[in-house]
Design an enzyme around this catalytic site. Structure first.
Site, PDB file in Angstrom:
ATOM      1  N   PHE A   1       0.824  -1.224   0.000  1.00  0.00           N
ATOM      2  CA  PHE A   1       0.000   0.000   0.000  1.00  0.00           C
ATOM      3  C   PHE A   1       0.853   1.266   0.000  1.00  0.00           C
ATOM      4  CE2 PHE A   1       0.310  -0.886   4.579  1.00  0.00           C
ATOM      5  CZ  PHE A   1       0.732   0.337   5.046  1.00  0.00           C
TER       6      PHE A   1
ATOM      7  N   ASP B   1      -2.059  -8.551   6.790  1.00  0.00           N
ATOM      8  CA  ASP B   1      -3.055  -9.364   6.083  1.00  0.00           C
ATOM      9  C   ASP B   1      -3.418 -10.675   6.779  1.00  0.00           C
ATOM     10  OD1 ASP B   1      -0.819 -11.063   5.454  1.00  0.00           O
ATOM     11  OD2 ASP B   1      -0.401  -9.832   3.696  1.00  0.00           O
TER      12      ASP B   1
ATOM     13  N   HIS C   1       2.729  -4.632  12.932  1.00  0.00           N
ATOM     14  CA  HIS C   1       1.870  -3.520  12.521  1.00  0.00           C
ATOM     15  C   HIS C   1       0.384  -3.847  12.666  1.00  0.00           C
ATOM     16  CE1 HIS C   1       5.386  -1.770   9.939  1.00  0.00           C
ATOM     17  NE2 HIS C   1       5.488  -1.475  11.212  1.00  0.00           N
TER      18      HIS C   1
ATOM     19  N   CYS D   1     -16.763   0.905  23.170  1.00  0.00           N
ATOM     20  CA  CYS D   1     -17.002  -0.174  24.142  1.00  0.00           C
ATOM     21  C   CYS D   1     -16.005  -1.330  24.014  1.00  0.00           C
ATOM     22  CB  CYS D   1     -18.427  -0.702  24.013  1.00  0.00           C
ATOM     23  SG  CYS D   1     -18.698  -1.723  22.550  1.00  0.00           S
TER      24      CYS D   1
ATOM     25  N   CYS E   1     -20.294   0.215  15.529  1.00  0.00           N
ATOM     26  CA  CYS E   1     -20.611  -0.826  16.513  1.00  0.00           C
ATOM     27  C   CYS E   1     -22.111  -0.776  16.826  1.00  0.00           C
ATOM     28  CB  CYS E   1     -19.795  -0.549  17.773  1.00  0.00           C
ATOM     29  SG  CYS E   1     -20.126  -1.663  19.150  1.00  0.00           S
TER      30      CYS E   1
ATOM     31  N   CYS F   1     -23.245  -0.330  19.562  1.00  0.00           N
ATOM     32  CA  CYS F   1     -23.418   0.745  20.557  1.00  0.00           C
ATOM     33  C   CYS F   1     -23.373   2.125  19.904  1.00  0.00           C
ATOM     34  CB  CYS F   1     -22.353   0.646  21.647  1.00  0.00           C
ATOM     35  SG  CYS F   1     -20.767   1.386  21.216  1.00  0.00           S
TER      36      CYS F   1
HETATM   37 ZN    ZN Z   1     -19.282  -0.354  20.837  1.00  0.00          ZN
END
Ligand code: ZN
Length: 244
Positions: free
Chosen positions: A34, A107, A122, A133, A155, A157
């Protein structure tokens, strides 16, 4: 061919091998480096951003949507499979050699090939956590547009999900680094594959190696070749196919 014979002898005699890999080992799996990717050109702002800037912590915070734009198109390859080179080192381990892998790649292909001792310095695109969370998500969740606001994975949340990939400006994980360093320091043979060794901290890791044989396999010469016992300028998949 002489160099292949020499490599074969070194691997046969080795008891503890540490394989240090960079982007080159995953190119045969269809994953380009990349860092050689083009930056992200934003039509609205009219400015061009270098990959190094996009995958920085501050860019992630400031331009989260653009970060994921680049991340999803240039850094995650959901269909990629381990190639002959990843598999070769996993097979060596199954054959009874102690083989550790220290990789700059994100990867997850060394583990997918079956290597059991892998230090991903990495991080990995396969692990993702909610920044609010902490909940874990896999790569397919992150890549699924249904789970995203624009390109930003969310997420349950409502928090933003961040890949477990070390961005520029972020520190490496201490426990991964110390594992990698002791794997290198305890190896009798170190094989460096597919990295130009210019990206920090790759080059600095080599100095922990105190074993017998240092091998470098890369398409182009590197700055470390003079301290290597053997340097092979060839594609790793082609080298491995000749070793078998
Ligand atoms: Zn969350």
């Amino acid at each position: 061919m002489e160099k292949i014979e020499e490599l074969k002898r070194i691997i046969d005699e080795a008891e503890r091998i540490c394989v240090f890999t960079g982007a080159g080992i995953s190119v045969p799996s269809g994953i380009p480096d990349f860092r050689s990717a083009d930056g992200l050109y934003n039509q609205d702002s009219g400015y061009n951003v270098r990959p190094e800037e996009i995958i920085s912590h501050s860019f992630f915070l400031r331009h989260t949507d653009m970060f994921f734009d680049f991340y999803k198109s240039k850094m995650v390859y959901p269909g990629a499979e381990p190639n002959v080179a990843h598999k070769y080192f996993a097979e060596l381990e199954r054959a009874g050699k102690h083989v550790s892998v220290v990789t700059q790649n994100i990867d997850g292909l060394h583990s997918a090939a079956g290597s059991s001792e892998v230090y991903e310095i990495h991080g990995s695109v396969l692990r993702n956590n909610c920044t609010r969370c902490g909940k874990f998500y896999d790569a397919s969740y992150v890549m699924n547009p249904d789970n995203c606001d624009g390109n930003i994975p969310l997420c349950s949340c409502g928090g933003i999900i961040k890949p477990d990939v070390v961005l520029y400006e972020e520190p490496l994980d201490d426990s991964v680094v110390s594992g990698a360093v002791s794997a290198i320091a305890s190896a009798d043979t170190m094989i460096i594959i597919g990295t130009s060794l210019v990206v920090y901290p790759a080059a600095s890791y080599v100095r922990y190696f105190r074993g017998r044989n240092l091998v470098i396999i890369n398409l182009e010469p590197t700055q470390m070749d003079s301290i290597a016992n053997l340097a092979i300028y060839e594609d790793i998949a082609s080298v491995v196919s000749k070793l078998k």
